[in-house]
Scaffold this active site. Structure first.
Site, PDB file in Angstrom:
ATOM      1  N   GLU A 102      30.212 -36.884  87.024  1.00  0.00           N
ATOM      2  CA  GLU A 102      29.130 -37.052  87.982  1.00  0.00           C
ATOM      3  C   GLU A 102      28.227 -35.825  87.979  1.00  0.00           C
ATOM      4  O   GLU A 102      28.686 -34.700  87.794  1.00  0.00           O
ATOM      5  CB  GLU A 102      29.709 -37.308  89.378  1.00  0.00           C
ATOM      6  N   CYS A 115      23.326 -30.291  90.175  1.00  0.00           N
ATOM      7  CA  CYS A 115      24.719 -29.844  90.148  1.00  0.00           C
ATOM      8  C   CYS A 115      25.367 -30.505  88.933  1.00  0.00           C
ATOM      9  O   CYS A 115      25.442 -31.725  88.843  1.00  0.00           O
ATOM     10  CB  CYS A 115      25.395 -30.261  91.458  1.00  0.00           C
ATOM     11  N   CYS A 122      39.469 -31.798  86.112  1.00  0.00           N
ATOM     12  CA  CYS A 122      39.669 -30.359  86.225  1.00  0.00           C
ATOM     13  C   CYS A 122      41.145 -30.058  86.036  1.00  0.00           C
ATOM     14  O   CYS A 122      42.004 -30.798  86.505  1.00  0.00           O
ATOM     15  CB  CYS A 122      39.208 -29.864  87.596  1.00  0.00           C
ATOM     16  N   CYS A 126      43.174 -27.036  92.969  1.00  0.00           N
ATOM     17  CA  CYS A 126      42.813 -26.579  94.314  1.00  0.00           C
ATOM     18  C   CYS A 126      43.112 -27.730  95.289  1.00  0.00           C
ATOM     19  O   CYS A 126      42.684 -28.863  95.070  1.00  0.00           O
ATOM     20  CB  CYS A 126      41.344 -26.182  94.366  1.00  0.00           C
ATOM     21  N   CYS A 129      40.278 -30.064  96.980  1.00  0.00           N
ATOM     22  CA  CYS A 129      39.197 -30.578  96.133  1.00  0.00           C
ATOM     23  C   CYS A 129      39.582 -31.922  95.538  1.00  0.00           C
ATOM     24  O   CYS A 129      40.665 -32.081  94.963  1.00  0.00           O
ATOM     25  CB  CYS A 129      38.884 -29.594  95.011  1.00  0.00           C
ATOM     26  N   CYS A 345      30.071 -31.440  97.982  1.00  0.00           N
ATOM     27  CA  CYS A 345      30.987 -30.539  97.279  1.00  0.00           C
ATOM     28  C   CYS A 345      32.411 -31.062  97.356  1.00  0.00           C
ATOM     29  O   CYS A 345      32.890 -31.432  98.424  1.00  0.00           O
ATOM     30  CB  CYS A 345      30.995 -29.153  97.906  1.00  0.00           C
TER      31      CYS A 345
END
Ligand code: SAH
Length: 371
Positions: A102, A115, A122, A126, A129, A345
């Site tokens: 995205e 962004c 990933c 974290c 997230c 975010c």
């Protein structure tokens, strides 16, 4: 519509979007051409938007024929768009093999920020997230990273041209070092996008050795996802901290500032209720940042399905901000954009063919918890 055969044939070719200027120069030298061909090619691609080698009239006919046979210029396609009530657009970008990432376009009065994602999923974990829950498939190539910017400008036209880029989409950019650096070189390259180094920001969770390497090759703006003032807490929220502790991270920041075009680092700090948002946490943060020219960006936590966290109250955020502010740290609370389309975010998920099997492992762990 591209037919299957021509796409697979094209994929055997060298995609010229993978080269920054130096890479393109090396490529031309290797095929027996002069290095200045690189500038010509880059101007055709990025300034003229010309992808047809036959139209590149300042190249010799044999060179055009060579490029046609061996090279291609292919940017990924935007396959899905959602527009939020505040004008933010979330794009799903096709990366092949069942993978999608995205990119988020954020228009403001006098700028437009893109962004950009750097990886499919990933590899870090974290806990707050949403991308992390997707697991990891692979690094994006330079073409796939710069291609997000090309696709954005094509979609938005001259009026909506991207003026700022943040490497804050899916992935940890510093774990895809070479491709990300080449893409950022193209963003700041005069003959390509020509963005000022102040308008291109790389965000990292704190991959310290890569931060040191970056100091030597690139001087875009840097944001560091801090999220906790102590190692004990950061070890949990941002597990890569177990490997690179705060003291090392702060030293890397100091070193980067010496070369940074802005002379400061932006720190990101997600506000998690009763986890990291007390005045004592704020005071510990002030102590940690002592002597480091910094700007603090407080990010209200954006929830996603099955998360155990909640966002701090507005009062807690205000209290936290005041402590930093009184200590002389420039502090902003990030406005949440694109929330109604899950484009904020930590909400970017794309479609990740998970190779790390993290989603599966998490489910397994949760099942064990329940029993
Ligand atoms: N891996 C890089 C790039 C991602 S940037 C990094 O960690 O910096 C995305 C930013 O949004 C990071 O600061 C990240 O910590 C933050 N973030 C992640 N999940 C979030 C959430 N649910 N709510 C608010 N911010 C989040």
């Amino acid at each position: 519509m591209r037919d299957f055969v021509s796409v697979s044939a094209k994929q055997q070719k060298i995609n010229l979007l993978n080269f920054d200027r130096k890479g393109m120069q090396a490529f031309f030298v290797e095929i027996g051409e002069k290095p200045f061909r690189a500038t010509q090619l880059i101007k055709w691609i990025y300034q003229e938007g010309e992808y047809d080698f036959d139209q590149m009239t300042n190249l010799s006919k044999p060179l055009r024929a060579y490029l046609k046979e061996h090279c291609c210029i292919i940017a990924p396609d935007i396959i899905f768009e959602q527009v939020a009530s505040d004008g933010t657009r979330k794009w799903v970008v096709e990366m092949g093999g069942g993978n999608k990432v995205e990119a988020v376009y954020i228009p403001e009065a006098n700028r437009a920020t893109l962004c950009v994602s750097s990886q499919v999923g990933c590899a870090l974990a974290c806990t707050f997230c949403s991308t992390a829950q997707q697991g990891f498939n692979r690094n994006l190539s330079t073409a796939e990273i710069i291609g997000q910017l090309i696709a954005a400008n094509q979609r938005m036209g001259e009026q909506g041209r991207v003026t700022n880029v943040v490497m804050m989409g899916m992935g940890e950019p510093l774990l895809n070092f070479d491709s990300v650096v080449s893409a950022m070189n193209l963003m700041t390259e005069d003959f390509a996008f020509g963005l000022s180094k102040r308008r291109v920001t790389i965000s990292t969770s704190g991959v310290v050795p890569a931060m040191h390497r970056l100091t030597e090759v690139c001087d875009v703006s840097m944001a560091v996802s801090l999220h906790a003032p102590t190692d004990a807490l950061r070890d949990i929220l941002v597990p890569i901290n177990q490997k690179y502790q705060l003291q090392e991270l702060m030293a890397a920041c100091q070193k980067y500032i010496a070369t940074s075009p802005r002379g400061f680092i932006t720190f990101e700090y997600v506000m998690l209720e009763d986890v990291n948002d007390s005045p004592a946490d704020a005071r510990a943060l002030v102590k940690l940042l002592k002597g480091i020219p910094s700007k603090m960006n407080l990010i209200p936590f954006n929830p996603f399905p099955d998360t155990k966290y909640t966002c701090s109250t507005p009062q807690a955020i205000e209290r936290f901000r005041d402590v930093l502010y009184k200590a002389g740290i420039v502090t902003t609370v990030r406005k949440t954009r694109g929330e109604d389309i899950d484009a904020a975010c930590g909400q970017l998920v794309g479609k990740v063919k998970d190779k790390s099997r993290r989603a599966e492992k998490l489910q397994h762990m949760e099942a064990m918890h329940e029993h």
